[in-house]
Design an enzyme around this catalytic site. Structure first.
Site, PDB file in Angstrom:
ATOM      1  N   LYS A   1       0.846  -1.203   0.000  1.00 54.83           N
ATOM      2  CA  LYS A   1       0.000   0.000   0.000  1.00 54.83           C
ATOM      3  C   LYS A   1       0.877   1.248   0.000  1.00 54.83           C
ATOM      4  O   LYS A   1       0.628   2.210  -0.732  1.00 54.83           O
ATOM      5  CB  LYS A   1      -0.919   0.004   1.234  1.00 54.83           C
ATOM      6  CG  LYS A   1      -2.044  -1.000   1.121  1.00 54.83           C
ATOM      7  CD  LYS A   1      -2.828  -1.178   2.413  1.00 54.83           C
ATOM      8  CE  LYS A   1      -3.820  -2.331   2.241  1.00 54.83           C
ATOM      9  NZ  LYS A   1      -4.543  -2.683   3.446  1.00 54.83           N
TER      10      LYS A   1
ATOM     11  N   GLN B   1      -4.546  -1.799   9.671  1.00 51.44           N
ATOM     12  CA  GLN B   1      -4.452  -3.079   8.964  1.00 51.44           C
ATOM     13  C   GLN B   1      -5.019  -4.200   9.830  1.00 51.44           C
ATOM     14  O   GLN B   1      -4.602  -4.372  10.975  1.00 51.44           O
ATOM     15  CB  GLN B   1      -2.976  -3.353   8.619  1.00 51.44           C
ATOM     16  CG  GLN B   1      -2.751  -4.595   7.793  1.00 51.44           C
ATOM     17  CD  GLN B   1      -3.325  -4.481   6.376  1.00 51.44           C
ATOM     18  OE1 GLN B   1      -3.199  -3.452   5.724  1.00 51.44           O
ATOM     19  NE2 GLN B   1      -3.971  -5.538   5.913  1.00 51.44           N
TER      20      GLN B   1
ATOM     21  N   ASP C   1     -11.327   2.489   3.881  1.00 48.62           N
ATOM     22  CA  ASP C   1     -11.728   1.093   3.704  1.00 48.62           C
ATOM     23  C   ASP C   1     -13.250   0.985   3.593  1.00 48.62           C
ATOM     24  O   ASP C   1     -13.782  -0.071   3.275  1.00 48.62           O
ATOM     25  CB  ASP C   1     -11.252   0.235   4.893  1.00 48.62           C
ATOM     26  CG  ASP C   1      -9.916  -0.448   4.591  1.00 48.62           C
ATOM     27  OD1 ASP C   1      -9.544  -0.503   3.403  1.00 48.62           O
ATOM     28  OD2 ASP C   1      -9.258  -0.918   5.539  1.00 48.62           O
TER      29      ASP C   1
END
Ligand code: NAP
Length: 289
Positions: free
Chosen positions: A54, A98, A121
């Site tokens: 990422k 994460q 997200d």
């Protein structure tokens, strides 16, 4: 006839090149670039790779990227302290923790602590609620990437019968909502569904997000259908999808491979969400000035 392979890697690369231009335009307009912060708790090796990927993708697109690594024994309150700092940092437009996180931390409470405006997200109740009620929010990355894969392959979604196998909050439910938004007729299947093959073999578009390697066979597929395989399982060190590709490829019209199908789109959509979040935040800021 062999199915056309939907090359997610190529589509993702093209979209990331387009994104770099959009980031440059953003910089010209606002004098800054969009910024993403990723918090990693603990030392999980797979998570470390995802976070590194990422970070690299962000920098490649010309965006700011920060990675904060925290000890696996951190308390929820301490973690919330870091989240709150990023929530108010004007140079960070997108924020994620994460997953998975160590068991003593609540995934849901973490998601809800992140400002919905920065929840790239798209997992918060606020953003999920907007998706389900037709509001404008941040949409979770894998479902958004699936829609892009279908559209960029020149496939019309409107009026088609889409069957989604899997009803998770991460993939199944949001992709079903997005397909509905695109005017597909949507059926959702899950582990309690009876006669699965009878239902999936009616699908013009079949999206499979189960996590059981090769559980969808040629018999589950309507001839010429568009088959999107979200599943990723490790079998003997190799990445396997939920669809038995070797037989499905002779029945479907279009199919995504694993790896190289849905996977590369997920990070790409995370970058697009960060840009979208930055644009929304800057527009809001200029309205309040
Ligand atoms: P999940 O939360 O475990 O959900 C799996 C879903 O599959 C559940 O709704 C479950 O039904 C359903 N299911 C299980 N067995 C079934 C069966 N025999 N027949 C029909 N449905 C069945 O998984 P997820 O987070 O959605 O992820 C699914 C897969 O996609 C995993 O392999 C994951 O690694 C992969 N994934 C890939 C990406 C990517 O970027 N490539 C991103 C996210 C996820 P119940 O609800 O009834 O239990």
């Amino acid at each position: 006839m062999k199915a056309k392979i939907i090359d997610g890697k190529a589509i993702a690369e093209q979209m990331q090149a387009e994104l770099a231009k959009k980031v440059e335009k953003f910089r010209e307009e606002y004098g800054d670039v969009p910024g993403l912060a990723v918090i990693l708790v603990g030392e999980d090796p797979a998570s470390q790779i995802y976070v590194r990927n990422k970070h690299r993708a962000c920098l490649k697109a010309g965006m700011r990227s920060e990675v904060l690594k925290l000890d696996e024994n951190i308390t929820e309150e301490e973690l919330f302290g870091y989240i709150d700092k990023y929530n108010t940092n004007p140079h960070i437009n997108g924020l994620l923790v994460q997953f998975p996180v160590p068991k003593h931390l609540s995934q849901q409470r973490i998601i809800e602590r992140i400002s919905p405006e920065k929840d790239v997200d798209g997992l918060s109740l606020d953003n999920a609620g907007k998706l389900f009620t037709g509001g404008k929010g941040l949409v979770s990355c894998t479902p958004k990437g699936i829609i892009e894969l279908i559209k960029r392959s020149g496939i019309e979604i409107s009026g088609k019968h889409a069957v989604v196998v899997g009803r998770s909050n991460l993939v199944g439910k949001p992709v079903a909502m997005l397909l509905l938004k695109e005017n597909a007729t949507v059926t959702i299947c899950h582990s309690k569904t009876k006669n699965l093959a009878q239902i999936t073999s009616q699908a013009d578009i079949l999206v499979v997000a189960v996590g059981k390697p090769e559980c969808i066979l040629a018999d589950h597929i309507k001839p010429g259908a568009i088959v999107i395989d979200v599943g990723t399982s490790r079998v003997d060190g190799k990445l396997r999808g939920d669809v038995a590709f070797d037989e499905a490829v002779h029945k479907a019209g279009y199919i995504t491979p694993v790896p190289g199908g849905v996977g590369p789109m997920t990070i790409t959509m995370l970058l697009y969400n960060t840009l979208e979040a930055a644009e929304m935040q800057n527009k809001k800021q200029s309205l309040t000035n």
